[in-house]
Every structure is written in C-alpha cells, then in structure tokens.
Write a protein that holds these residues in place. Structure first.
Motif, PDB file in Angstrom:
ATOM      1  N   HIS A  47      -4.275   2.816  17.644  1.00  0.00           N
ATOM      2  CA  HIS A  47      -3.714   2.299  16.425  1.00  0.00           C
ATOM      3  C   HIS A  47      -4.345   1.261  15.176  1.00  0.00           C
ATOM      4  O   HIS A  47      -4.323   1.711  14.543  1.00  0.00           O
ATOM      5  N   THR A  50      -8.037   2.157  13.918  1.00  0.00           N
ATOM      6  CA  THR A  50      -7.632   3.325  12.853  1.00  0.00           C
ATOM      7  C   THR A  50      -7.402   2.949  11.469  1.00  0.00           C
ATOM      8  O   THR A  50      -8.089   3.127  10.528  1.00  0.00           O
ATOM      9  N   GLU A  54      -9.566   2.341   7.651  1.00  0.00           N
ATOM     10  CA  GLU A  54     -10.061   2.417   6.121  1.00  0.00           C
ATOM     11  C   GLU A  54      -7.901   2.245   5.024  1.00  0.00           C
ATOM     12  O   GLU A  54      -8.616   2.316   3.967  1.00  0.00           O
TER      13      GLU A  54
END
Length: 126
Positions: A47, A50, A54
């Motif tokens: 998590h 990711t 971004e």
C-alpha cells in the motif's frame, strides 16, 4: 501560575511548506526507505509503495519523521507524535499565506501572552 502547577508536557507545532523540484528523486528515496523497513508488514508495504509512486506528499510523509526533530535533545522524551502532508496551491505573494495569521488567536486562547508577561520565554518567530 507557579512552576509546580505547570505541566511537564509541551505541544510543539511545526508547519512547513516545501517545494518539490525533484519528484523522481523524492519518490525513489521514499521507496528505498519503505523497502528497508524490516518491521513493515507486506500488505502495508505494498500500500505504501503504491501511494508513494502516485503522490509526492505521500513520499515526503514517509521520509519526514517527527522523532528526528527531537533526536538527542537533553531532558526531553517524545511522548506522542503525528504528522501528515498534502499537496497544496501555494502563492508566497498572496496575503492568504501569512504565516502568523492564526498564531495570534491561538496564542490568546492558550495564554501564551500571559505567560510571556510573567517572564517565561516564548518561541521566536522568524
């Protein structure tokens, strides 16, 4: 208020606005830190990776640690810490970005001015 009546706990508020001019370097460093964290569970690691890929704010949050602010300050033990980061629109010339805007109201509410009159040292703002 006497010295015996004062609390041993101090809330230290720090607000920073930083300019990121190297997103790839920032994110790469954050990803390395996440990969090296032996205590992070695999699902949390996935998590975090990711999120960092971004968002620069997420990357920065993984690299900035309030524990580092206290470090080896003698006579101080960190009791609690929290922090967050977010991408913002920033215009340093805008009057909306007065760094001392909210401080006057907070100081009055918390009695900082009263303590200053009693001879206690108050934080110096740049």
């Amino acid at each position: 208020m006497s010295a015996d009546e004062t609390s041993r706990f101090v809330r230290l508020r720090v607000e920073l606005v930083v300019e990121v001019d190297g997103s790839e370097e920032l994110r790469g460093t954050a990803l390395s830190r996440i990969a090296e964290d032996a205590h992070m569970p695999d699902d949390e690691r996935a998590h975090a990776q990711t999120a960092v890929k971004e968002d620069d704010a997420e990357a920065l949050a993984y690299l900035v640690d309030p524990v580092d602010l206290i470090g080896d300050v003698p006579g101080v033990e960190l009791t609690q810490a929290s922090w967050s980061s977010e991408v913002i629109d920033y215009d340093p010339d805008s009057p909306d970005w007065d760094p001392d805007e909210d401080d006057d109201a907070e100081d009055d509410d918390e009695g900082v001015e009263e303590r200053a009159d009693e001879g206690d040292e108050v934080g110096v703002r740049p």
